[in-house]
Design a protein around this motif. Structure first.
Motif, mmCIF file in Angstrom:
data_model
loop_
_atom_site.group_PDB
_atom_site.id
_atom_site.type_symbol
_atom_site.label_atom_id
_atom_site.label_comp_id
_atom_site.label_asym_id
_atom_site.label_seq_id
_atom_site.Cartn_x
_atom_site.Cartn_y
_atom_site.Cartn_z
ATOM 1 N N ILE A 70 0.839 -1.199 0.000
ATOM 2 C CA ILE A 70 0.000 0.000 0.000
ATOM 3 C C ILE A 70 0.880 1.258 0.000
ATOM 4 N N THR B 9 2.878 2.526 9.741
ATOM 5 C CA THR B 9 1.778 1.788 10.340
ATOM 6 C C THR B 9 2.316 0.762 11.317
ATOM 7 N N LYS C 265 -9.256 1.093 19.825
ATOM 8 C CA LYS C 265 -9.910 0.237 18.843
ATOM 9 C C LYS C 265 -9.032 -0.076 17.622
ATOM 10 N N LEU C 266 -7.862 0.504 17.552
ATOM 11 C CA LEU C 266 -7.034 0.303 16.365
ATOM 12 C C LEU C 266 -6.096 -0.882 16.530
ATOM 13 N N LEU C 267 -6.185 -1.799 15.600
ATOM 14 C CA LEU C 267 -5.268 -2.928 15.580
ATOM 15 C C LEU C 267 -4.146 -2.626 14.582
ATOM 16 N N LEU C 268 -4.507 -1.891 13.551
ATOM 17 C CA LEU C 268 -3.503 -1.373 12.621
ATOM 18 C C LEU C 268 -3.545 0.133 12.759
ATOM 19 N N MET C 269 -2.452 0.705 13.191
ATOM 20 C CA MET C 269 -2.462 2.111 13.547
ATOM 21 C C MET C 269 -1.566 2.927 12.621
ATOM 22 N N PRO C 270 -2.175 3.725 11.753
ATOM 23 C CA PRO C 270 -1.359 4.561 10.865
ATOM 24 C C PRO C 270 -0.930 5.851 11.575
ATOM 25 N N PHE D 36 -14.214 -6.245 12.387
ATOM 26 C CA PHE D 36 -12.932 -5.598 12.084
ATOM 27 C C PHE D 36 -13.043 -4.965 10.705
ATOM 28 N N PHE E 65 -10.961 -2.609 7.682
ATOM 29 C CA PHE E 65 -9.731 -1.991 7.186
ATOM 30 C C PHE E 65 -10.063 -1.239 5.904
ATOM 31 N N ALA F 122 -7.819 0.845 3.027
ATOM 32 C CA ALA F 122 -6.479 1.263 2.610
ATOM 33 C C ALA F 122 -6.408 2.775 2.396
ATOM 34 N N ASP G 55 -7.430 5.208 4.419
ATOM 35 C CA ASP G 55 -6.877 5.882 5.604
ATOM 36 C C ASP G 55 -5.902 4.982 6.366
ATOM 37 N N GLY G 56 -5.855 3.718 5.999
ATOM 38 C CA GLY G 56 -4.866 2.825 6.590
ATOM 39 C C GLY G 56 -5.211 2.317 7.980
ATOM 40 N N LYS G 57 -6.418 2.604 8.433
ATOM 41 C CA LYS G 57 -6.758 2.178 9.793
ATOM 42 C C LYS G 57 -7.327 0.766 9.810
ATOM 43 N N GLY G 58 -6.923 0.002 10.784
ATOM 44 C CA GLY G 58 -7.516 -1.306 11.032
ATOM 45 C C GLY G 58 -8.270 -1.231 12.341
ATOM 46 N N LEU G 59 -9.606 -1.152 12.254
ATOM 47 C CA LEU G 59 -10.444 -0.805 13.409
ATOM 48 C C LEU G 59 -11.263 -1.978 13.911
ATOM 49 N N ILE G 60 -11.336 -2.093 15.222
ATOM 50 C CA ILE G 60 -12.230 -3.083 15.821
ATOM 51 C C ILE G 60 -13.483 -2.361 16.313
#
Lengths: 598, 323
Positions: A336, A352, A361-366, B302, B304, B306, B308-313
């Motif tokens: 990406i 990231t 709540k963020l598991l992937l944090m940009p 969950f 995601f 791309a 904004d790149g956030k992976g949110l629960i």
């Protein structure tokens, strides 16, 4: 692409699927083609080879790293800077991972932030706190190699007995006597010697000496009377002959002591020929057994939790903790970012973090990339300064401890003014090689062009297209414990060293040359990332400069998780969502960086 | 932990990951059976992950015939196998997966999954459903819930740069270490049907917009009788009309579901490989957690994107199962 290991393989697959048409890979591992319509050019080589020079890098639109060691990462970083090619850097350990984008002049370079230097131990630490395979090297390795294990004891009062090589098997000594003598010397005598230095133990728990007669009052040899199975060296195992089955079990002090004797005995009876030439290898069962036992007996002395053979093997062998899922996720994130780089969408570059426990709540944090560090000695031209005793320190010390270990150069040229005082290269004249070799043994102030207070040295690595200046300042005294190098380099951001927790993590494996058991003692600490409330003064602007946010604290976004230290852990995170501007600052980045304990 | 020790071969092969999750977890994994339905790119990623992780078996269900369109995001289908002779997606993927790890048993089950009886699902520890209609997802979720043993249920969909995953672990107990002590945790999950019925106004204010957008698209496809992904920009007006209705019933401001997001989901229905890798990776980790009983499982959506790149629960549950 550089590297085709865990991340690299996932990366190649995702690149190919995503429509990248011309991929070049420099890697020591082999590469598989699975989409024949794409041009994949493998270079089965070490990225540090000279053919991968700045012109090579200039051929590419973007460089993607899937590396596993600090050294190669620094090397690639410098060449990307020299070639002005964007770099996407990555690392994983266990469930943690991170992806960062480095674009010269726009974002920080890989070396703008502290990276824990390869770990070195002051001599006193080695003799007073547990060590890994020093004892192994002393007993089974090349006797001529320098080894610090015995230094302290030779300073001790009992000179006549201990200045000789106590680790040599004496004439007429049987293997049990020998084993007991080594045991008592290392785990008993050396501890007593260390204890005699009361200063050391003012603020730490005292160890207690352990002697073989206390653990084994009776004679050991042949007590189990079994004949050993297996005649090839790989089959020889102390665990097998002692009937210990599960490598995940944690042995008692008595069991460890038994393994210690038995593995020593087996080395001398079954692998006699190798003694003197052995180096520790994590795949050598007997070696791992011996090192596990020795480390555990040491740990008992210091009241440190013991470890199973399985765990000890991981520590001693610096085995990377890796799962496919994290590598796959990180590879996806790299692609990406790579696409953004190709689109020149530099405002949307993100670094990231892949977290184990969600934060907000963020598991992937940009996170928005940081700006270049203006005092970075790699991507800015800020000179470094070095305090050193110019009369005592040799050029060799400077080359080994500063140029190689700290600056990460492989082919340095060192210049004092216009004259070259040292150079490493493939095509040097013989007479020059001799002069440089002679210079290495000279004190700095005694070099043909003396290096003294006020001298400005220029150190260059032509292969890395990287050069920096060092201002020399003479200083008489150095603290042996705090400044074991006998010199102090400043102007270069270095990770703070905390003796309990500066272990390199995961893929930074090569950064650690020795690892003490003490390092794995800290308990499982459950840490939550705390958030500041949305403070009004901080949420006005849309995309704030990160430099404003991080003022006064060391941002720790750098080494995670490949080589990060746990102490300076601050996290700044900018949420750039249009309407939900928020700011999270945490002082506890620990949950991200701690190595998972088994 | 009961059960046999890991074999020497297993210990050697899984050494790196045992160092991450421990031998107990590895033992549980090696005895687990996973059901997978709907083999597109994201699920292919997931399958690779759990096969590498060393689960006991994976059963693939997807009778669709392999075409050139199956290829782009699904790396389990090799392009040089031009002539698939009418092989199904499940069959082709099965062959590829076996090569990733010979210690894992990979098999194909033929038939329409919605016709399989409850007892079929009893063989599994986890069921992963993708590329299915809303109705099928609910149905399979219900079947899993009827069993006395827990079958972890997951749905996963990726469209363009967006991905969504749903988890139902029913009544899930696990232990985790906090400081020195081990604490027992319990989480209650709603079913997929229960979750999406939670009134929108009852949800936290800053819910991911992707959640609402996915529900609009899902309902649109359901009402129109289309398969997931069978939409185009031509459906824009219909979808905007549905959004208006749903927002009115749920007292949600329409701006919470931006036009641009809906348009992206409508038009860019193909999977984007990096997103497949990411969602397939997260899904893999969650299934591994659920089976091994190690680590906090995510509850229960969950997302995601791309962009904004956030992976949110997001936790989308009614009051009774809200954590």
């Amino acid at each position: 692409m550089v590297g085709a290991g865990g991340i690299g393989c996932e990366l190649l697959k995702t690149l190919a699927l995503s429509g990248f048409q011309d991929i070049h890979i420099v890697a020591r591992d082999a590469v598989l083609r699975f989409r024949p319509n794409i041009s994949i050019t493998p270079y089965h080589a070490n990225v540090k080879e000279s053919r991968f020079n700045v012109d090579f890098y200039k051929e590419f639109d973007v460089v993607l790293n899937g590396l596993d060691n600090l050294d190669a990462r620094r090397h690639v970083n410098r060449l990307c800077l020299a070639a002005d090619v964007p770099l996407v850097e990555s690392g994983t350990t266990g469930f943690l991972g991170q992806v960062t984008v480095h674009l010269k002049g726009k974002t920080e370079c890989y070396e703008c932030q502290p990276k824990p230097a390869p770990k070195t131990y002051p001599v006193c630490t080695i003799t007073s706190t547990p060590s890994k395979d020093l004892l192994f090297a002393k007993l089974f390795g090349d006797k001529n190699l320098e080894n610090d294990l015995n230094v302290r004891s030779s300073d001790a009062t009992n000179l006549s007995e201990h200045s000789e090589d106590v680790f040599e098997c004496r004439k007429g000594e049987d293997i049990e006597q020998y084993g007991r003598r080594i045991y008592d010397h290392v785990f008993g005598h050396n501890i007593e010697v260390a204890l005699s230095n009361e200063e050391t133990w003012k603020n730490r728990n005292k160890p207690w000496p352990i002697y073989s007669k206390d653990v084994f009052p009776d004679k050991l040899t042949k007590e189990n009377g079994k004949t050993e199975k297996g005649s090839t060296t790989e089959d020889v195992s102390a665990m097998a002959s002692l009937g210990l089955k599960n490598p995940q079990d944690v042995w008692s002090l008595a069991e460890n002591s038994r393994v210690f004797y038995e593995s020593l005995r087996l080395f001398f009876s079954k692998r006699q020929k190798e003694i003197g030439n052995l180096t520790f290898d994590k795949d050598d069962q007997l070696a791992v057994e011996f090192v596990t036992a020795a480390a555990n007996i040491r740990a008992s002395s210091f009241g440190i939790p013991l470890h199973s053979l399985f765990e000890a093997k991981g520590i001693a062998g610096n085995i990377v903790h890796a799962v496919a899922t994290t590598n796959a996720i990180i590879a996806g994130l790299i692609v990406i970012e790579a696409i953004k780089v190709l689109k020149k969408d530099s405002n949307n570059y993100r670094m990231t973090y892949c977290l184990e426990h969600p934060s907000k709540k963020l598991l992937l944090m940009p996170v928005e990339p940081y700006e270049p560090n203006k005092s970075c000695y790699v991507c800015s031209e800020t000179p470094l300064s070095l305090e050193v005793n110019t009369h005592h320190s040799k050029l060799r010390d400077f080359v080994e401890k500063i140029v190689k270990a700290k600056l990460g150069m492989n082919f340095p040229v060192i210049m004092s003014g216009a004259s070259i005082i040292y150079e490493v290269g493939e095509d040097l004249e013989e007479d020059m090689v001799a002069i440089y070799a002679a210079n290495l043994e000279k004190a700095l102030s005694e070099l043909p062009s003396p290096v003294i207070s006020g001298t400005v040295l220029t150190v260059e690595d032509l292969q890395q297209e990287f050069s920096c200046r060092i201002n020399i300042k003479h200083r008489e005294e150095f603290d042996e414990e705090k400044e074991p190098d006998g010199m102090l380099l400043s102007g270069r951001v270095e990770a703070p060293v905390d003796k309990n927790s500066n272990k390199p993590i995961g893929n930074g494996e090569s950064t650690s040359s020795a690892l003490s058991t003490e390092e794995i003692q800290e308990g499982e600490r459950d840490v939550e990332i705390q958030e500041t409330s949305e403070s009004a003064e901080n949420v006005t602007g849309r995309k704030r400069k990160l430099s404003e946010v991080s003022k006064g604290s060391i941002p720790d976004h750098s080494g995670l998780p490949d080589e990060s230290s746990k102490n300076q852990n601050q996290l700044e995170k900018l949420d750039v969502d249009d309407e939900d501007d928020e700011l999270i600052i945490s002082n506890d980045w620990e949950s991200l960086t701690k190595k998972k304990r088994l | 932990m009961d059960g046999e020790e890991l074999t020497e071969q297993e210990t050697a092969l899984y050494d790196r990951q045992i160092r991450v999750w421990g031998a107990d977890a590895q033992r549980r994994l090696s005895k687990s059976h996973i059901l997978v339905c709907g083999l597109k790119g994201t699920v292919a990623e997931f399958c690779k992950n759990i096969v590498l992780a060393g689960v006991g078996s994976v059963t693939l269900v997807d009778d669709r015939v392999v075409t050139d369109e199956s290829l782009p995001a699904n790396f389990l289908i090799l392009p040089h196998e031009n002539h698939y002779n009418g092989k199904t997606l499940a069959e082709v993927c099965c062959d590829s997966l076996k090569e990733f790890n010979p210690m894992v048993h990979v098999a194909v089950e033929r038939g329409d999954i919605s016709t399989f009886g409850v007892e079929f699902f009893e063989k599994f520890d986890a069921a992963i459903i993708s590329c299915c209609s809303l109705g099928k997802k609910k149905l399979i979720n219900q079947k899993c819930r009827k069993l006395s043993k827990r079958v972890a249920f997951y749905t996963v969909e990726c469209r363009g740069s967006c991905g969504e995953m749903f988890v139902d672990l029913q009544d899930y107990k696990y232990s985790k270490k906090k400081l020195e002590e081990t604490i027992e945790c319990q989480i209650e999950y709603p079913s997929f049907e229960e979750a999406i019925l939670v009134p929108w106004r009852a949800l936290p204010r800053r819910m991911s917009k992707l959640y609402f957008a996915m529900r609009v698209i899902e309902q649109f496809e359901d009402v129109e009788g289309r398969n997931p992904g069978e939409t185009s920009i031509a459906d824009r007006l219909g979808v905007l009309k549905l959004r208006k209705e749903l927002c009115e019933t749920n007292s949600l401001d329409e701006s919470q579901i931006p036009d641009a997001l809906l348009e992206r989901l409508l038009t860019d229905t193909r999977e984007f490989p990096p997103v497949c890798a990411i969602i397939g990776g997260i899904l893999g980790q969650e299934v591994i957690k659920a089976i091994s009983g190690k680590g906090d499982p995510l509850k229960n959506f969950f997302f995601f994107d791309a962009m904004d790149g956030k992976g949110l629960i997001e936790d989308i549950s009614g009051p009774s199962t809200r954590s």
